[in-house]
Enzyme design. Structure first.
Site, PDB file in Angstrom:
ATOM      1  N   CYS A  39       4.932   3.884  -0.850  1.00  0.00           N
ATOM      2  CA  CYS A  39       5.122   4.437   0.498  1.00  0.00           C
ATOM      3  C   CYS A  39       5.323   3.323   1.522  1.00  0.00           C
ATOM      4  CB  CYS A  39       3.898   5.295   0.840  1.00  0.00           C
ATOM      5  SG  CYS A  39       3.708   5.706   2.573  1.00  0.00           S
ATOM      6  N   CYS A  42       2.919   3.278   4.445  1.00  0.00           N
ATOM      7  CA  CYS A  42       1.592   2.870   3.953  1.00  0.00           C
ATOM      8  C   CYS A  42       1.525   1.346   3.857  1.00  0.00           C
ATOM      9  CB  CYS A  42       1.306   3.471   2.578  1.00  0.00           C
ATOM     10  SG  CYS A  42       1.323   5.281   2.546  1.00  0.00           S
TER      11      CYS A  42
END
Length: 113
Positions: A39, A42
């Protein structure tokens, strides 16, 4: 409740989902970062998450949603990063998507003050 001296200054990587409730209960304020290695947002949040762990009185727990799918489902995680703040063992805040360091620090400070 643990004293602030025992709050880790680095994020705790959750390895066993059975430990989650204990981690949340062991600290007055816990920031939980539901993330995945693939991600992008992230990954962008990683320095902020580390800073929150180092500079606030909150414990930080990182939960890989690919490893802990049942736990992510239990907490209704549908998008990542999802950040949950637990205060005194109770879910107090939910933030979805990348957050600024200032926003996260202010949110956590509201519970550690």
């Amino acid at each position: 409740m643990s004293s602030t001296e025992s709050v880790p200054t680095e994020p705790i990587q959750l390895t066993d989902a059975a430990d989650f409730d204990d981690l949340v209960a062991d600290h007055a304020v816990v920031l939980v970062d539901f993330y995945a290695d693939w991600c992008g947002p992230c990954q962008m949040m990683e320095p902020t998450i580390e800073s929150i762990a180092a500079e606030t009185d909150a414990a930080v727990v990182k939960v890989d949603v690919d490893v802990h799918q049942a736990l992510a489902s239990q907490y209704g995680v549908q998008g990542i990063p999802t950040l949950l703040v637990f205060a005194n063992g109770e879910l107090a805040e939910r933030m979805v998507g990348a957050q600024t360091e200032q926003a996260l620090t202010q949110t956590v400070a509201g519970y550690t003050a």
